[in-house]
Design a protein around this motif. Structure first.
Motif, PDB file in Angstrom:
ATOM      1  N   LEU B 237       0.833  -1.211   0.000  1.00  0.00           N
ATOM      2  CA  LEU B 237       0.000   0.000   0.000  1.00  0.00           C
ATOM      3  C   LEU B 237       0.865   1.257   0.000  1.00  0.00           C
ATOM      4  N   MET B 238       1.954   1.203   0.745  1.00  0.00           N
ATOM      5  CA  MET B 238       2.828   2.367   0.775  1.00  0.00           C
ATOM      6  C   MET B 238       3.438   2.611  -0.609  1.00  0.00           C
ATOM      7  N   LYS B 242       2.975   5.909  -2.879  1.00  0.00           N
ATOM      8  CA  LYS B 242       4.121   6.678  -3.385  1.00  0.00           C
ATOM      9  C   LYS B 242       4.030   6.835  -4.904  1.00  0.00           C
ATOM     10  N   ARG B 249       1.841  12.229  -9.697  1.00  0.00           N
ATOM     11  CA  ARG B 249       1.359  13.609  -9.573  1.00  0.00           C
ATOM     12  C   ARG B 249       2.520  14.591  -9.773  1.00  0.00           C
ATOM     13  N   ALA B 500      -4.481   9.684  -7.990  1.00  0.00           N
ATOM     14  CA  ALA B 500      -3.758   9.205  -9.175  1.00  0.00           C
ATOM     15  C   ALA B 500      -4.193   9.995 -10.403  1.00  0.00           C
TER      16      ALA B 500
END
Lengths: 375, 512
Positions: B237-238, B242, B249, B500
């Motif tokens: 998940l991390m 990231k 982004r 995202a």
């Protein structure tokens, strides 16, 4: 030594487990299973929440949804008045300003004036007009009259002018599925995409969600808030500020439009899908007991001159044929407004919209003297 | 649908090759079109592998290994079937070389076998990755001198570069060297060796695993462990956060500026450099976190690749924290064999420069990457010189090691590393153009998105670093109850998905 220590998980930066010690490792081990369980439950709950939020028309398609929430308010404020829903493109969105008609209407209690409401979406051709009407019926609105904008350039559907390409996929809602099946060439794929987006709405509808809370985080080319952030209470979208009169800025706008529309007119034809969409929209409105009319909004004299004779004839014959076949009246308002109040050939300025709607209101009242049926 | 996330999943050469692939592999490609961990297709693939893996009874460990080998092969073959066979073929050859070294007693012959193994691996690497660069440079050189090269320039886009080739080549070389030096025994089990190279979580972009670490894990009995599963999910998940919420982004800010610096003002260019530094870290460490997380979920622990590199107080420390698996590989298999720091000042500097140039060349066959390696080599040399100079000056050392001094060193290191990232691209002319705009006042467009969101994201990354560095995160983490932690994971996932951008990009390190 515990398993946690043996795996040396403590060295993972920024996800570090607590420093390896027997005293701390035991609670960490005990909470692993409930943590994953809570993660699963919370992820599903958040996903469901995102689904619920994004299925609201005000989020999924704010240009439509925000208009409809205003329409709901106007209908509630004006009981007994026959609703006239005006469908169309940006020409209608910027050109029909029902607030002006409200200020100018006779307000005879014996004979309620039509309640005009602007339900246009930017870029609409006949298919999008039908999309709005289908949605409006699904949302429980029952207009007495449906006015459908007729504009020849948007009946052409070749090259870059295919109307279904102008409909952003992420604005489609479940209520649009029949329309997708009827008009989109790749309907099965689009429905699969819709299914997938609905299953993971936090991802599938992320830009629609994000633009509600942080518009400036969305890349400029992806932002859609300019289509709905300045709607008035009657669904009118003000045109950009524009100096009135026959100015150089206006001439430049006209020149740009000529560059865009001349190639279209050179290969012009009325797409069969557009013709079918008009006919089916009329049938849909009538099935719900509404009267229907076509309206041809103003164009500047310069823009009218861009129409080659062949295109002019084809469009006129098509409109006359529709009117004749379906028994639908046509409000031809093409020359109602002076050139100085038309920005770029076919979009009215703000004062132009005010003047136009003050004329349109009485014309609608005259054309549809009785409500709830065909004239 | 998930491929709308990816702008450039399949390069033109591979796309053309796919047309001629056997039906089965075309079908496979339609199911798993890109080897990216954060796509729907991959998650379905992984869920199937994960379920099957843990369904197989523990008493059949080899069956689990076979399953992972087959899954890894399919993972690669879905992208390019012929290259999957190539990788499998070279892995098989490496296995045979290793067995030969294990069987041969005479060191001279063992040495010859090791050289053969290294030559084969480097040959394949050079053929696929460096052929275009060297032939085109030769072409330009000969043309400039007035000779007819006798061949046409190669189109880089038409060249096949197997993804992850630099990663698994280094793994295979380290295995050959370690077996030769008798640090590890030659692996006798072919499936285990295939898994060492092909294991899909690390196949594409590392971390570069060592045979000694990995092969021993294949022999350990694998039992389901909730702590390990939690760590795996947390890491994954991390990594997703990231990649999607920060790296992709940040790409919105830096990509347009890097692509055409001439349009933008000086301030914008500096912001783009900052954004690119954050982006490349979150992109690569995000991928590594995902890889580590997936491996944990299958009961394997891969080498950790990052340790908050941007809080390094000098370049030497940066290289102990950035791409750790590569920097330790270069240290063990290039720097130390060259003599390391044993041969005096100039020999050490020479070894550092050679190692870093090789590191730059490892990343890509272009002058930008080579100069990036040169720049880092120079920074390391400079740092070593400065350190030596400071040693007899205790006052200066004390000032530098105080809190403000450390903050200043971290800032200077970050600035130097960020400026080096400008070179980290195939097009050197763009890099030079960007330097020109950074160091001369220039008017131009602002960033495509408001600066505020860039600062928010960069500040978030910095805050996370400080939280972990201070030890506060350890204390908080230990006390978090399961519902808060679990909900935190879910919020992290949803935020990543929400942030995202639609213009999602592939991982930067996949090209290496």
């Amino acid at each position: 030594m515990t398993r946690t220590v043996r795996l040396r998980l403590t060295w993972l930066p920024s996800t570090t487990l607590p420093r390896a010690s027997v005293a701390r490792a035991a609670p960490v081990r005990r909470r692993a299973r409930p943590t994953l369980l809570w993660f699963g439950v919370a992820a599903l709950a958040l996903n469901a929440l995102a689904g619920a939020v994004s299925s609201d028309a005000r989020v999924r398609d704010p240009e439509y949804g925000r208009r409809m929430s205003r329409l709901r308010d106007r209908v509630a404020e004006n009981p007994g008045r026959p609703l006239v829903l005006v469908l169309g493109s940006s020409r209608t969105a910027m050109g029909v300003r029902p607030g002006e008609w409200e200020a100018a209407r006779p307000a005879d209690p014996a004979r309620p004036d039509p309640l005009l409401f602007n339900a246009a979406l930017l870029g609409s051709g006949p298919i999008m007009e039908q999309m709005v009407l289908r949605r409006a019926y699904a949302d429980g609105f029952r207009p007495a009259v449906v006015l459908i904008e007729y504009w020849p350039p948007f009946l052409h559907s070749d090259g870059g002018w295919v109307e279904t390409h102008r409909i952003a996929r992420d604005r489609l809602m479940d209520v649009d599925r029949p329309l997708v099946r009827d008009y989109f060439p790749d309907a099965a794929r689009i429905e699969r995409e819709m299914d997938w987006k609905n299953r993971v709405p936090a991802f599938g509808h992320r830009e629609r969600l994000l633009v509600q809370v942080a518009q400036r985080w969305v890349p400029p080319e992806k932002r859609s808030d300019w289509t709905w952030d300045d709607l008035d209470g009657w669904g009118w979208k003000p045109a950009p500020e524009f100096e009135p009169g026959l100015t150089p800025a206006r001439a430049a706008c006209h020149a740009r439009c000529a560059d865009i529309y001349n190639p279209l007119f050179a290969a012009y034809r009325v797409a069969p899908a557009a013709d079918r969409a008009f006919r089916e929209t009329v049938a849909l409105a009538r099935a719900h007991g509404a009267a229907v009319g076509f309206v041809y909004l103003p164009e500047s004299s310069e823009f009218r001159k861009l129409y080659p004779e062949r295109v002019e004839r084809v469009a006129r014959e098509h409109l006359a044929g529709l009117s004749r076949d379906l028994g639908v009246p046509v409000l031809d308002t093409r020359g109602w407004i002076d050139d100085g109040l038309i920005m770029d050939g076919f979009h009215l300025t703000r004062p132009g919209a005010a003047e136009y709607t003050r004329k349109l209101g009485p014309a609608v009242a005259r054309t549809f003297p009785t409500t709830g049926g065909a004239p | 649908m998930p491929l709308t996330l990816l702008a450039n999943a399949l390069p033109p050469a591979e796309a053309a090759a796919l047309q001629s692939a056997p039906q089965y592999f075309q079908w496979l490609h339609s199911w798993l079109p890109a080897p990216f961990f954060h796509t729907q297709a991959f998650l379905i693939f992984f869920a199937a592998v994960f379920a099957l893996y843990w369904t197989i009874p523990r008493r059949w460990p080899m069956l689990r290994i076979y399953l992972l080998v087959v899954a890894s092969f399919h993972f690669y073959a879905a992208w390019s079937y012929d290259l999957a066979f190539l990788v499998t073929g070279t892995t098989l050859a490496d296995y045979l070389f290793g067995r030969a070294m294990g069987a041969i007693k005479r060191d001279r012959w063992r040495f010859a076998v090791m050289l053969a193994s290294i030559a084969m691996n480097l040959g394949v690497l050079c053929y696929f990755k460096y052929r275009g660069f060297f032939l085109n440079e030769l072409f330009d050189g000969l043309t400039r001198l007035g000779y007819d090269p006798g061949y046409q320039k190669l189109n880089p886009l038409a060249l096949f570069i197997p993804f992850g080739i630099s990663f698994y080549t280094f793994e295979a070389i380290s295995y050959a060297v370690d077996v030769y030096k008798r640090k590890i025994p030659a692996e006798k089990s072919l499936p285990r060796f295939l898994l060492f190279i092909l294991f899909f979580p690390h196949l594409v972009a590392g971390p570069i695993v060592r045979a000694g670490d990995f092969l021993t894990q294949t022999r350990r009995p694998k039992r389901w462990n909730w702590v390990r599963a939690q760590v795996g999910v947390q890491l994954f998940l991390m990594g997703v956060f990231k990649k999607l919420a920060i790296a992709d982004r940040m790409a919105l800010f830096c990509d347009p500026v890097i692509a055409d610096p001439d349009k933008y003002g000086t301030g914008t260019c500096w912001l783009a450099v900052l954004a690119y530094a954050v982006r490349i870290y979150c992109d690569f460490s995000g991928y590594s976190d995902m890889a580590l997380g997936l491996a944990h979920l299958l009961g394997y622990k891969l080498t950790n690749n990052f340790a908050m590199p941007y809080i390094s107080a000098n370049v030497s420390e940066f290289w102990r924290r950035w791409h750790i698996s590569l920097s330790t590989w270069l240290r063990d298999y290039v720097f130390i064999p060259l003599g390391g720091s044993r041969g005096g000042r100039w020999a050490t500097h020479r070894n550092l420069m050679l190692t870093m140039v090789l590191g730059g060349l490892w990343h890509g066959a272009a002058w930008g990457y080579i100069l990036w390696g040169v720049a880092h080599g120079l920074l390391l040399v400079l740092h070593k010189q400065f350190k030596d100079w400071c040693e007899p000056r205790p006052r200066l050392t004390a000032v530098l090691e105080s809190y403000p001094g450390t903050a200043a060193r971290v800032f200077v290191t970050f600035l130097a590393v960020s400026l080096c990232w400008v070179l980290f691209q195939p097009d050197l002319s763009k890099a030079l153009e960007l330097y020109k705009h950074l160091f001369s006042l220039h008017r131009g467009l602002p960033l495509p998105l408001p600066n505020k969101s860039l600062w928010v994201l960069a500040g978030f990354v910095l805050a996370c670093h400080l939280l972990v560095r201070s030890g506060a995160w350890d204390r908080i983490y230990a006390r978090l109850p399961a519902p808060v932690l679990g909900t935190g994971y879910a919020v992290c996932l949803c935020t990543a998905m929400l942030l995202a951008p639609d213009t999602g990009t592939t991982f930067i390190y996949f090209q290496f």
